[in-house]
Design a protein around this motif. Structure first.
Motif, PDB file in Angstrom:
ATOM      1  N   TYR A   1       0.692  -1.263  -0.194  1.00  0.00           N
ATOM      2  CA  TYR A   1      -0.025  -0.030   0.098  1.00  0.00           C
ATOM      3  C   TYR A   1       0.786   1.289   0.029  1.00  0.00           C
ATOM      4  O   TYR A   1       1.939   1.249   0.466  1.00  0.00           O
ATOM      5  N   GLU A   2       0.287   2.255  -0.658  1.00  0.00           N
ATOM      6  CA  GLU A   2       0.817   3.657  -0.649  1.00  0.00           C
ATOM      7  C   GLU A   2      -0.247   4.510   0.266  1.00  0.00           C
ATOM      8  O   GLU A   2      -1.337   4.482   0.007  1.00  0.00           O
ATOM      9  N   LEU A   3       0.562   5.296   1.258  1.00  0.00           N
ATOM     10  CA  LEU A   3      -0.246   6.444   1.803  1.00  0.00           C
ATOM     11  C   LEU A   3       0.142   7.759   1.093  1.00  0.00           C
ATOM     12  O   LEU A   3       1.003   8.044   1.519  1.00  0.00           O
ATOM     13  N   MET A   4      -0.769   8.084   0.075  1.00  0.00           N
ATOM     14  CA  MET A   4      -0.314   9.135  -0.736  1.00  0.00           C
ATOM     15  C   MET A   4      -0.830  10.319  -0.088  1.00  0.00           C
ATOM     16  O   MET A   4      -1.919  10.699  -0.063  1.00  0.00           O
ATOM     17  N   MET A   5       0.106  11.150   0.456  1.00  0.00           N
ATOM     18  CA  MET A   5      -0.345  12.567   0.885  1.00  0.00           C
ATOM     19  C   MET A   5      -0.230  13.649  -0.250  1.00  0.00           C
ATOM     20  O   MET A   5       1.027  13.675  -0.884  1.00  0.00           O
ATOM     21  N   LEU A   6      -1.186  14.474  -0.301  1.00  0.00           N
ATOM     22  CA  LEU A   6      -1.179  15.428  -1.403  1.00  0.00           C
ATOM     23  C   LEU A   6      -0.942  16.941  -0.650  1.00  0.00           C
ATOM     24  O   LEU A   6      -1.006  17.143   0.542  1.00  0.00           O
TER      25      LEU A   6
END
Length: 308
Positions: free
Chosen positions: A252-257
């Motif tokens: 999984y990726e925790l993609m922070m914008l």
């Protein structure tokens, strides 16, 4: 706010035994190696598609409305992948509730802007309205984020008391507390005190507190005005994130914008349209993992026929 719930002997009543059996099976399944969980979850989703025919029709209709230029073959392939994600969503719920931090860390990474912008906002005691969006990775996404920056989850209490106890306990493994989605004043107080509030503005919550603004190719999608209210009254920063499942069982990726510290707050429609634009960008990062099974366009302007 809801704090760590206490177990009650009433939860062991015979009427709940079937629920406990299902929970026990889920616990056993998520003890398996993750690549096996991944294959089982995707297979379960494909099997569920055979029985959840109404939800499959809703997903097809939503994709047709949002992406009218997509071919029928492309939409159907996306529906199949979406149902695989439905099956994985069940597995990921068990993973979020039962996995240790050590095992979670093994299968996840933080990408995008990273956690530094959120930690900086917290250091300044600035509230964070965390835009979670209804991905099917919702539960594991909340767990991953909470491990990096514990906050407060917004939720609807479950009608089943066993599930409600378990989901609250599971979600609070890496977060501070939970708050009912109807408790607007509680959310504003928490944001003003510098807390992180998980918030999902992307579903159709009915006509009560909605405005009609564009969403993908739909010109008049009922969209909550809650983002405008919360941001205006709390002066919180808005931080979108995407919990994306990697392909082929790679984790999984925790993609922070990027945080939005000065959102447009002229009126509810302006903010809702701006928020929908962000939601669209997030969905396009993992369209097969979005909750297309929800009747996103069920609320219509007065006198306008249903889209379903």
């Amino acid at each position: 706010m809801t704090h760590l719930p206490q177990f009650s002997i009433a939860l062991l009543h015979p009427r709940h035994w079937f629920t406990w059996a299902g929970i026990g099976l889920l616990w056993l399944l998520v003890q398996l190696p993750y690549p096996v969980i991944y294959r089982l979850g995707c297979g379960l989703g494909r099997l569920a598609m055979r029985f959840m025919t109404r939800r499959a029709r809703i997903a097809r209709r939503n994709l047709e409305l949002c992406f009218p230029h997509m071919s029928e073959q492309e939409r159907e392939a996306l529906v199949v992948k979406n149902f695989e994600s439905v099956g994985m969503g069940l597995m990921e719920t068990g993973m979020a509730w039962f996995w240790s931090d050590k095992r979670m860390n093994r299968w996840m990474e933080v990408t995008g802007t990273g956690m530094e912008p959120v930690h900086s906002l917290q250091a300044q005691n600035t509230g964070v309205l965390l835009i979670g969006i209804h991905f099917l990775t919702l539960e594991i996404g909340a767990r991953m984020f909470g491990m990096q920056a514990p906050g407060i989850g917004v939720y609807r209490p479950n009608d089943n008391p066993v599930i409600d106890w378990l989901q609250t306990r599971g979600r609070m493994r890496s977060n501070k507390s939970m708050i009912d989605r109807k408790d607007l004043k509680g959310m504003i107080r928490a944001l003003k005190s510098g807390e992180v509030i998980w918030y999902a503005p992307d579903h159709d919550y009915g006509p009560g507190a909605s405005v009609f603004v564009p969403f993908f190719a739909v010109d008049d999608a009922a969209t909550t005005s809650g983002t405008w209210t919360l941001a205006r009254l709390s002066s919180a920063a808005i931080v979108p994130f995407v919990p994306r499942r990697k392909a082929n069982g790679k984790g999984y990726e925790l993609m922070m914008l990027n945080p939005e510290c000065s959102p447009p707050l002229d009126d509810a429609k302006t903010t809702a349209a701006w928020m929908n634009d962000i939601v669209e960008k997030c969905i396009l990062l993992a369209p097969e993992q979005y909750m297309w099974l929800h009747r996103r366009f069920k609320t219509r302007p007065e006198g306008v026929p249903s889209r379903y």
